[in-house]
Design a protein around this motif. Structure first.
Motif, PDB file in Angstrom:
ATOM      1  N   LEU A  83      11.317  73.966  34.093  1.00 55.00           N
ATOM      2  CA  LEU A  83      11.090  73.310  35.369  1.00 55.00           C
ATOM      3  C   LEU A  83      10.899  71.802  35.179  1.00 55.00           C
ATOM      4  O   LEU A  83      11.544  71.002  35.822  1.00 55.00           O
ATOM      5  CB  LEU A  83       9.878  73.936  36.054  1.00 55.00           C
ATOM      6  CG  LEU A  83       9.754  73.697  37.528  1.00 55.00           C
ATOM      7  CD1 LEU A  83      11.016  74.121  38.268  1.00 55.00           C
ATOM      8  CD2 LEU A  83       8.562  74.471  38.082  1.00 55.00           C
ATOM      9  N   MET A  84       9.985  71.397  34.319  1.00 53.32           N
ATOM     10  CA  MET A  84       9.773  69.982  34.036  1.00 53.32           C
ATOM     11  C   MET A  84       9.345  69.875  32.586  1.00 53.32           C
ATOM     12  O   MET A  84       8.220  70.205  32.240  1.00 53.32           O
ATOM     13  CB  MET A  84       8.718  69.383  34.954  1.00 53.32           C
ATOM     14  CG  MET A  84       8.372  67.975  34.579  1.00 53.32           C
ATOM     15  SD  MET A  84       8.717  66.716  35.783  1.00 53.32           S
ATOM     16  CE  MET A  84       7.331  66.819  36.856  1.00 53.32           C
ATOM     17  N   ASP A  85      10.256  69.435  31.728  1.00 52.58           N
ATOM     18  CA  ASP A  85       9.941  69.384  30.312  1.00 52.58           C
ATOM     19  C   ASP A  85       9.043  68.194  29.976  1.00 52.58           C
ATOM     20  O   ASP A  85       8.806  67.311  30.798  1.00 52.58           O
ATOM     21  CB  ASP A  85      11.215  69.398  29.465  1.00 52.58           C
ATOM     22  CG  ASP A  85      12.091  68.176  29.643  1.00 52.58           C
ATOM     23  OD1 ASP A  85      11.613  67.154  30.172  1.00 52.58           O
ATOM     24  OD2 ASP A  85      13.258  68.226  29.252  1.00 52.58           O
ATOM     25  N   ASP A  86       8.551  68.185  28.748  1.00 55.97           N
ATOM     26  CA  ASP A  86       7.611  67.155  28.306  1.00 55.97           C
ATOM     27  C   ASP A  86       8.226  65.760  28.352  1.00 55.97           C
ATOM     28  O   ASP A  86       7.556  64.793  28.721  1.00 55.97           O
ATOM     29  CB  ASP A  86       7.116  67.457  26.892  1.00 55.97           C
ATOM     30  CG  ASP A  86       6.253  68.709  26.826  1.00 55.97           C
ATOM     31  OD1 ASP A  86       5.669  69.072  27.865  1.00 55.97           O
ATOM     32  OD2 ASP A  86       6.173  69.315  25.742  1.00 55.97           O
ATOM     33  N   GLU A  87       9.494  65.648  27.967  1.00 52.42           N
ATOM     34  CA  GLU A  87      10.151  64.340  27.963  1.00 52.42           C
ATOM     35  C   GLU A  87      10.212  63.758  29.376  1.00 52.42           C
ATOM     36  O   GLU A  87       9.932  62.575  29.582  1.00 52.42           O
ATOM     37  CB  GLU A  87      11.553  64.439  27.378  1.00 52.42           C
ATOM     38  CG  GLU A  87      12.258  63.088  27.307  1.00 52.42           C
ATOM     39  CD  GLU A  87      13.674  63.182  26.772  1.00 52.42           C
ATOM     40  OE1 GLU A  87      14.207  62.130  26.408  1.00 52.42           O
ATOM     41  OE2 GLU A  87      14.245  64.295  26.736  1.00 52.42           O
ATOM     42  N   LEU A  88      10.556  64.586  30.345  1.00 52.97           N
ATOM     43  CA  LEU A  88      10.628  64.124  31.732  1.00 52.97           C
ATOM     44  C   LEU A  88       9.246  63.683  32.225  1.00 52.97           C
ATOM     45  O   LEU A  88       9.106  62.642  32.870  1.00 52.97           O
ATOM     46  CB  LEU A  88      11.206  65.219  32.629  1.00 52.97           C
ATOM     47  CG  LEU A  88      11.434  64.869  34.091  1.00 52.97           C
ATOM     48  CD1 LEU A  88      12.319  63.639  34.232  1.00 52.97           C
ATOM     49  CD2 LEU A  88      12.061  66.039  34.815  1.00 52.97           C
ATOM     50  N   GLN A  89       8.230  64.448  31.909  1.00 50.84           N
ATOM     51  CA  GLN A  89       6.874  64.077  32.302  1.00 50.84           C
ATOM     52  C   GLN A  89       6.470  62.745  31.679  1.00 50.84           C
ATOM     53  O   GLN A  89       5.892  61.881  32.353  1.00 50.84           O
ATOM     54  CB  GLN A  89       5.875  65.166  31.898  1.00 50.84           C
ATOM     55  CG  GLN A  89       6.009  66.419  32.717  1.00 50.84           C
ATOM     56  CD  GLN A  89       5.069  67.518  32.267  1.00 50.84           C
ATOM     57  OE1 GLN A  89       4.370  67.392  31.267  1.00 50.84           O
ATOM     58  NE2 GLN A  89       5.035  68.601  33.015  1.00 50.84           N
ATOM     59  N   THR A  90       6.804  62.539  30.414  1.00 49.74           N
ATOM     60  CA  THR A  90       6.482  61.284  29.726  1.00 49.74           C
ATOM     61  C   THR A  90       7.216  60.112  30.369  1.00 49.74           C
ATOM     62  O   THR A  90       6.632  59.050  30.586  1.00 49.74           O
ATOM     63  CB  THR A  90       6.841  61.387  28.227  1.00 49.74           C
ATOM     64  OG1 THR A  90       6.116  62.475  27.654  1.00 49.74           O
ATOM     65  CG2 THR A  90       6.521  60.100  27.493  1.00 49.74           C
ATOM     66  N   LEU A  91       8.500  60.307  30.676  1.00 48.68           N
ATOM     67  CA  LEU A  91       9.279  59.242  31.308  1.00 48.68           C
ATOM     68  C   LEU A  91       8.702  58.863  32.665  1.00 48.68           C
ATOM     69  O   LEU A  91       8.616  57.676  33.010  1.00 48.68           O
ATOM     70  CB  LEU A  91      10.742  59.663  31.447  1.00 48.68           C
ATOM     71  CG  LEU A  91      11.535  59.759  30.148  1.00 48.68           C
ATOM     72  CD1 LEU A  91      12.871  60.462  30.389  1.00 48.68           C
ATOM     73  CD2 LEU A  91      11.744  58.395  29.545  1.00 48.68           C
ATOM     74  N   ILE A  92       8.312  59.849  33.444  1.00 47.58           N
ATOM     75  CA  ILE A  92       7.727  59.567  34.757  1.00 47.58           C
ATOM     76  C   ILE A  92       6.431  58.789  34.601  1.00 47.58           C
ATOM     77  O   ILE A  92       6.176  57.828  35.337  1.00 47.58           O
ATOM     78  CB  ILE A  92       7.517  60.876  35.550  1.00 47.58           C
ATOM     79  CG1 ILE A  92       8.874  61.457  35.952  1.00 47.58           C
ATOM     80  CG2 ILE A  92       6.645  60.636  36.781  1.00 47.58           C
ATOM     81  CD1 ILE A  92       8.809  62.850  36.539  1.00 47.58           C
ATOM     82  N   LYS A  93       5.627  59.147  33.616  1.00 45.67           N
ATOM     83  CA  LYS A  93       4.381  58.413  33.367  1.00 45.67           C
ATOM     84  C   LYS A  93       4.672  56.973  32.944  1.00 45.67           C
ATOM     85  O   LYS A  93       3.976  56.049  33.347  1.00 45.67           O
ATOM     86  CB  LYS A  93       3.545  59.111  32.299  1.00 45.67           C
ATOM     87  CG  LYS A  93       2.868  60.365  32.791  1.00 45.67           C
ATOM     88  CD  LYS A  93       2.093  61.036  31.675  1.00 45.67           C
ATOM     89  CE  LYS A  93       1.546  62.368  32.132  1.00 45.67           C
ATOM     90  NZ  LYS A  93       0.900  63.108  31.039  1.00 45.67           N
ATOM     91  N   GLU A  94       5.709  56.795  32.112  1.00 39.81           N
ATOM     92  CA  GLU A  94       6.039  55.463  31.603  1.00 39.81           C
ATOM     93  C   GLU A  94       6.535  54.527  32.704  1.00 39.81           C
ATOM     94  O   GLU A  94       6.148  53.361  32.744  1.00 39.81           O
ATOM     95  CB  GLU A  94       7.097  55.553  30.498  1.00 39.81           C
ATOM     96  CG  GLU A  94       6.565  56.073  29.199  1.00 39.81           C
ATOM     97  CD  GLU A  94       7.654  56.218  28.144  1.00 39.81           C
ATOM     98  OE1 GLU A  94       8.797  55.741  28.357  1.00 39.81           O
ATOM     99  OE2 GLU A  94       7.360  56.816  27.092  1.00 39.81           O
ATOM    100  N   ILE A  95       7.413  55.013  33.582  1.00 42.96           N
ATOM    101  CA  ILE A  95       7.977  54.107  34.596  1.00 42.96           C
ATOM    102  C   ILE A  95       7.289  54.232  35.943  1.00 42.96           C
ATOM    103  O   ILE A  95       7.523  53.430  36.834  1.00 42.96           O
ATOM    104  CB  ILE A  95       9.505  54.281  34.757  1.00 42.96           C
ATOM    105  CG1 ILE A  95       9.861  55.633  35.359  1.00 42.96           C
ATOM    106  CG2 ILE A  95      10.221  54.054  33.446  1.00 42.96           C
ATOM    107  CD1 ILE A  95      11.326  55.742  35.755  1.00 42.96           C
ATOM    108  N   GLY A  96       6.462  55.243  36.085  1.00 44.77           N
ATOM    109  CA  GLY A  96       5.714  55.413  37.323  1.00 44.77           C
ATOM    110  C   GLY A  96       6.415  56.365  38.280  1.00 44.77           C
ATOM    111  O   GLY A  96       7.637  56.483  38.291  1.00 44.77           O
TER     112      GLY A  96
END
Length: 118
Positions: A70-83
């Motif tokens: 559903l939402m992998d770790d990389e995607l979660q990290t990217l969202i945190k990084e760029i907002g």
């Protein structure tokens, strides 16, 4: 499956030799082998060339088993990084374009960033 595995699978399904694919995609056979052996990951423009030669959508080459989550770790990290706000903006805009348009835009942004950093 990795991108390299997908390249090999589709190349073999289309009954295209490594030499033929390398020549038509304008790359060396050794480079193609390094992609298929997962020693290197091709750039987006190379993925587009390969997908064009094999007459398949680039998304089929880029699909990996991880995309099933559903939402992998990389995607979660990217969202945190760029907002979250920027992430939503990018994703909403991406809906309006074909996959090839998005890949071209990403290549353009990459090139602009490279020029800026020179």
């Amino acid at each position: 499956m990795s991108i390299g595995d997908n390249i090999r699978k589709h190349r073999e399904l289309k009954k295209v030799t490594k030499d033929e694919l390398a020549m038509k995609a304008r790359m060396g056979v050794h480079t193609l082998e390094s992609y298929e052996n997962n020693e290197r990951v091709p750039e987006l423009d190379t993925i587009l060339k390969i997908s064009t030669v094999l007459d398949i959508p680039a998304s089929e080459l880029m699909e990996t088993e991880e995309e099933d989550t559903l939402m992998d770790d990389e995607l979660q990290t990217l969202i945190k990084e760029i907002g979250v706000k920027r992430s939503k903006l990018i994703l909403k805009k991406a809906r309006d374009f074909s996959e090839q348009d998005v890949l071209r835009a990403m290549n353009l942004l990459y090139d602009l960033n490279q020029q800026k950093n020179k």
